[in-house]
Scaffold this active site. Structure first.
Site, PDB file in Angstrom:
ATOM      1  N   ASN A 168      12.936 118.365  17.830  1.00  0.00           N
ATOM      2  CA  ASN A 168      12.436 118.629  18.964  1.00  0.00           C
ATOM      3  C   ASN A 168      11.956 117.369  19.692  1.00  0.00           C
ATOM      4  O   ASN A 168      11.859 117.390  21.008  1.00  0.00           O
ATOM      5  CB  ASN A 168      10.941 119.079  18.471  1.00  0.00           C
ATOM      6  CG  ASN A 168       9.981 118.359  17.646  1.00  0.00           C
ATOM      7  OD1 ASN A 168      10.534 117.604  16.704  1.00  0.00           O
ATOM      8  ND2 ASN A 168       8.655 118.747  17.496  1.00  0.00           N
ATOM      9  N   GLU A 266       6.304 113.458   7.490  1.00  0.00           N
ATOM     10  CA  GLU A 266       5.407 113.555   8.909  1.00  0.00           C
ATOM     11  C   GLU A 266       5.957 115.129   8.980  1.00  0.00           C
ATOM     12  O   GLU A 266       6.964 115.251   9.510  1.00  0.00           O
ATOM     13  CB  GLU A 266       6.184 112.734  10.064  1.00  0.00           C
ATOM     14  CG  GLU A 266       5.829 111.171   9.872  1.00  0.00           C
ATOM     15  CD  GLU A 266       4.474 110.754   9.894  1.00  0.00           C
ATOM     16  OE1 GLU A 266       3.348 111.692  10.168  1.00  0.00           O
ATOM     17  OE2 GLU A 266       4.177 109.775   9.554  1.00  0.00           O
ATOM     18  N   CYS A 300       4.630 118.948  17.227  1.00  0.00           N
ATOM     19  CA  CYS A 300       4.043 118.974  16.025  1.00  0.00           C
ATOM     20  C   CYS A 300       2.507 118.819  16.285  1.00  0.00           C
ATOM     21  O   CYS A 300       1.572 119.313  15.663  1.00  0.00           O
ATOM     22  CB  CYS A 300       4.868 118.011  14.956  1.00  0.00           C
ATOM     23  SG  CYS A 300       4.582 116.200  15.679  1.00  0.00           S
ATOM     24  N   GLU A 475       3.185 106.541  11.153  1.00  0.00           N
ATOM     25  CA  GLU A 475       3.986 105.868  11.874  1.00  0.00           C
ATOM     26  C   GLU A 475       3.541 105.167  13.110  1.00  0.00           C
ATOM     27  O   GLU A 475       2.240 105.541  13.346  1.00  0.00           O
ATOM     28  CB  GLU A 475       5.093 106.947  12.268  1.00  0.00           C
ATOM     29  CG  GLU A 475       5.943 107.273  11.124  1.00  0.00           C
ATOM     30  CD  GLU A 475       7.106 108.099  11.004  1.00  0.00           C
ATOM     31  OE1 GLU A 475       7.014 109.012  12.088  1.00  0.00           O
ATOM     32  OE2 GLU A 475       8.314 108.012  10.648  1.00  0.00           O
TER      33      GLU A 475
HETATM   34  P1  NAP Z   1      13.116 121.123   9.424  1.00  0.00           P
HETATM   35  O1  NAP Z   1      13.877 122.473   9.450  1.00  0.00           O
HETATM   36  O2  NAP Z   1      12.304 120.703   8.248  1.00  0.00           O
HETATM   37  O3  NAP Z   1      14.228 120.039   9.588  1.00  0.00           O
HETATM   38  C1  NAP Z   1      13.883 118.717   9.749  1.00  0.00           C
HETATM   39  C2  NAP Z   1      15.348 117.865   9.204  1.00  0.00           C
HETATM   40  O4  NAP Z   1      15.496 118.105   7.935  1.00  0.00           O
HETATM   41  C3  NAP Z   1      16.473 118.235  10.087  1.00  0.00           C
HETATM   42  O5  NAP Z   1      17.292 117.132  10.290  1.00  0.00           O
HETATM   43  C4  NAP Z   1      17.150 119.165   8.915  1.00  0.00           C
HETATM   44  O6  NAP Z   1      18.375 119.157   9.215  1.00  0.00           O
HETATM   45  C5  NAP Z   1      16.851 118.591   7.573  1.00  0.00           C
HETATM   46  N1  NAP Z   1      16.748 119.066   6.451  1.00  0.00           N
HETATM   47  C6  NAP Z   1      17.163 120.473   6.276  1.00  0.00           C
HETATM   48  N2  NAP Z   1      17.144 120.881   5.122  1.00  0.00           N
HETATM   49  C7  NAP Z   1      17.002 119.597   4.326  1.00  0.00           C
HETATM   50  C8  NAP Z   1      16.994 119.494   3.051  1.00  0.00           C
HETATM   51  N3  NAP Z   1      17.069 120.376   2.055  1.00  0.00           N
HETATM   52  N4  NAP Z   1      16.689 118.064   2.520  1.00  0.00           N
HETATM   53  C9  NAP Z   1      16.685 117.078   3.520  1.00  0.00           C
HETATM   54  N5  NAP Z   1      16.658 117.525   4.899  1.00  0.00           N
HETATM   55  C10 NAP Z   1      16.821 118.678   5.291  1.00  0.00           C
HETATM   56  O7  NAP Z   1      12.324 121.000  10.813  1.00  0.00           O
HETATM   57  P2  NAP Z   1      12.741 121.422  12.328  1.00  0.00           P
HETATM   58  O8  NAP Z   1      12.574 122.683  12.607  1.00  0.00           O
HETATM   59  O9  NAP Z   1      13.967 120.624  12.687  1.00  0.00           O
HETATM   60  O10 NAP Z   1      11.460 120.595  13.215  1.00  0.00           O
HETATM   61  C11 NAP Z   1      10.315 121.564  13.411  1.00  0.00           C
HETATM   62  C12 NAP Z   1       9.305 120.940  12.310  1.00  0.00           C
HETATM   63  O11 NAP Z   1       9.135 119.562  12.330  1.00  0.00           O
HETATM   64  C13 NAP Z   1       7.933 121.506  12.719  1.00  0.00           C
HETATM   65  O12 NAP Z   1       6.987 122.039  11.408  1.00  0.00           O
HETATM   66  C14 NAP Z   1       7.078 120.278  13.112  1.00  0.00           C
HETATM   67  O13 NAP Z   1       5.666 120.277  13.232  1.00  0.00           O
HETATM   68  C15 NAP Z   1       7.581 119.051  12.594  1.00  0.00           C
HETATM   69  N6  NAP Z   1       7.654 117.610  13.149  1.00  0.00           N
HETATM   70  C16 NAP Z   1       6.484 117.004  12.520  1.00  0.00           C
HETATM   71  C17 NAP Z   1       6.571 115.824  13.281  1.00  0.00           C
HETATM   72  C18 NAP Z   1       5.332 114.966  12.845  1.00  0.00           C
HETATM   73  O14 NAP Z   1       5.234 113.610  13.229  1.00  0.00           O
HETATM   74  N7  NAP Z   1       4.564 115.146  11.736  1.00  0.00           N
HETATM   75  C19 NAP Z   1       7.122 115.561  14.400  1.00  0.00           C
HETATM   76  C20 NAP Z   1       8.138 116.519  14.878  1.00  0.00           C
HETATM   77  C21 NAP Z   1       8.270 117.704  14.375  1.00  0.00           C
HETATM   78  P3  NAP Z   1      19.060 120.700  10.035  1.00  0.00           P
HETATM   79  O15 NAP Z   1      18.474 120.509  11.499  1.00  0.00           O
HETATM   80  O16 NAP Z   1      20.459 120.252  10.108  1.00  0.00           O
HETATM   81  O17 NAP Z   1      18.656 121.732   9.377  1.00  0.00           O
END
Ligand code: NAP
Length: 495
Positions: A168, A266, A300, A475
């Site tokens: 995102n 995070e 997020c 962070e």
């Molecule tokens: P996600 O599906 O958890 O993916 C995050 C990252 O992890 C991507 O690079 C993904 O690769 C990778 N990944 C997938 N499976 C993995 C595994 N088994 N081991 C290690 N890495 C793996 O999250 P998203 O859908 O991209 O992002 C949305 C989420 O992020 C929401 O829940 C949002 O709240 C959260 N977020 C949190 C923050 C914060 O600061 N707290 C900031 C932004 C977003 P792929 O993309 O190739 O699957």
């Protein structure tokens, strides 16, 4: 990289990703399995680029390069001041190439170009500048002790950092990890989200141009499900810096925990925004809307749950009905656009599923509630839903879309209870003109950051992070560097 999207002005994405290859040990190279993945522009549904899909062998090569680069001191051996100069130079190059970075973010994620420039790129530059200054201040301290000894502490880098980021805010969230990790003298293997890797590749070029030596910063593009476990559990990775969903974060933390590797996690959020009747309503409405439509709600720290003091509840619903219908949704490259598409078909389908579920559960759609058919893109209308119980899925879950649920409350205690009833704890907001209420309520909200009479006021100097299922670690701020260093004590006998 192939450009097929007529929306992108010709020549405006010059050598953006160097043929979409991996960046390992200072070289651009294809993935060892020779396979690619498609990058789709969410505003059109058309492929705009292909990037290499790394294999676990490529992860091994990137980690090995980062390990060698760390151990031979080509980066960690530089003084903090010299690393600071290089990171500062990187921020200057980012400024010069800010239009390319903004375009990468806009076409990758579907962000309005206006926000990509003013928020994503500007914030990432700020991060590098802020952290460059901190790189010069990684001091230890002398400890007073009754021992016959001179005792002092030093702060040392950890080694190889695996930086894994979500789709995102690709540029901001990678900079949030890479800048402090490098400032402290670590080396990095970065795996950006599979759908939005372009700015990470561009940053590899920028950091190299700034003077970051080969092997210090490496980028592997590809699928997290195929590569993630291998990277996280790699014996030569010394820390995992993860931002993403709570579900994947839990898996990452468990795996890193088996190897006793530190993790910053995070994770997801589902923040409440509490609107008291004494608030400046005109200002608050703008805050409320931007808190749930910014980045198409894929934020997020967005504010998808609005809690409204009952005397103004119906008035607020009436204002939102008109104001939200007027939010300009459309082509992200149009400077007038405030909200672009969802970043993928998957995100679009997820939002539609939650809104349909809310409707079926008796929710009243005040405005929106449907997809928007536009240029083949993944658009969903900004949506406000009232009349749901606190246990409805649209209220309890992180939808990650432009959807606002609205619930009334009668007392301050009830509002705090509703706000804290979520399993998440990343952010929260209070809209009130009472300073004592602002202090009282913000101190009781279970969240890493609380905004009063505002939303998403974020700055590299101000730490953020989660409590509860939103993860741990901070962070931004000087705190960010703490998690990329460890303290060593040295005790020299004086007798
Ligand atoms: P996600 O599906 O958890 O993916 C995050 C990252 O992890 C991507 O690079 C993904 O690769 C990778 N990944 C997938 N499976 C993995 C595994 N088994 N081991 C290690 N890495 C793996 O999250 P998203 O859908 O991209 O992002 C949305 C989420 O992020 C929401 O829940 C949002 O709240 C959260 N977020 C949190 C923050 C914060 O600061 N707290 C900031 C932004 C977003 P792929 O993309 O190739 O699957």
């Amino acid at each position: 990289m192939t450009l097929q999207d007529s929306q992108i002005p010709a020549g405006s994405l010059p050598d953006l990703v160097t043929r979409g290859q991996l960046f390992i040990n200072g070289d651009w190279r294809p993935a060892s399995g020779a396979s690619n993945s498609s990058i789709v522009n969410p505003a059109t549904g058309q492929e705009t680029a292909t990037v290499s899909a790394a294999t676990t062998a490529d992860i091994d090569a990137a980690v090995a390069a980062a390990k060698t680069a760390f151990e031979d001191g080509r980066w960690s051996g530089l003084s903090g001041r010299e690393r600071s100069r290089i990171l500062h130079r990187a921020s200057q190059i980012m400024r010069e190439r800010s239009e390319e970075l903004a375009l990468a973010e806009s076409t990758d994620v579907g962000k309005p170009i206006t926000f990509a420039r003013a928020v994503d790129v500007a914030t990432a530059i700020d991060q590098y500048e802020y952290v460059a200054a901190l790189a010069q201040q990684l001091d230890g301290s002398v400890r007073e002790t009754p021992l016959a000894a001179h005792a002092f502490t030093k702060r040392e880098p950890l080694g190889v950092i695996a930086a894994i980021t979500p789709f995102n805010f690709p540029l901001i969230l990678s900079s949030t990890k890479i800048a402090p990790a490098l400032a402290a003298g670590n080396t990095v293997v970065h795996k950006p989200a599979g759908d939005t890797p372009l700015s990470a590749l561009l940053m590899a070029k920028i950091l190299t141009e700034a003077g970051v030596p080969a092997g210090v910063f490496n980028v592997v593009t590809g699928s997290g499900s195929a590569l993630g476990d291998h990277l996280v559990a790699h014996p030569d990775v010394n820390k995992v810096a993860f931002t993403g969903s709570t579900e994947i974060g839990r898996r990452v933390a468990a795996l890193a925990g088996e190897n006793l590797r530190p993790v910053t996690a995070e994770l997801g959020g589902n923040a409440a925004n509490i609107l008291f009747a004494d608030a400046d309503l005109e200002k608050a409405i703008g805050t409320i809307i931007s808190a749930f439509v910014f980045n198409s709600g894929q934020f997020c720290m967005g504010g998808p749950r609005l809690l409204v003091e009952r005397p103004i509840y119906e008035t607020v619903l009436g204002i939102l009905k008109d104001a939200v219908a007027g939010v300009p949704v459309g082509d992200p490259l149009d400077p007038a656009t405030v909200m672009g598409p969802m970043s993928s078909q998957k995100q679009l389908d997820k939002v539609a599923r939650y809104v349909d579920g809310a409707r079926a559960a008796g929710g009243q759609i005040i405005v929106g509630g449907q997809k928007l058919d536009l240029n083949g893109g993944f658009f969903y209308k900004p949506t406000v839903i009232a009349g749901l119980g606190n246990d409805a899925e649209a209220v309890t879950d992180e939808i990650f879309g432009p959807v606002l649920t609205v619930q009334p409350f009668d007392t301050e205690e009830e509002a705090i209870g509703l706000a804290n009833s979520t399993k998440y704890g990343l952010a929260a907001g209070v809209q009130t003109s009472s300073i004592s209420r602002a202090h009282r309520v913000s101190s009781k909200l279970q969240a890493g950051i609380v905004w009063v009479n505002a939303w998403a006021l974020l700055d590299p100097a101000v730490p953020f992070g989660g409590v509860k299922n939103s993860g741990w670690g901070r962070e931004y701020g000087p705190e960010a560097l703490d998690s990329y260093t460890r303290t060593k004590s040295v005790v020299i006998a004086t007798d």
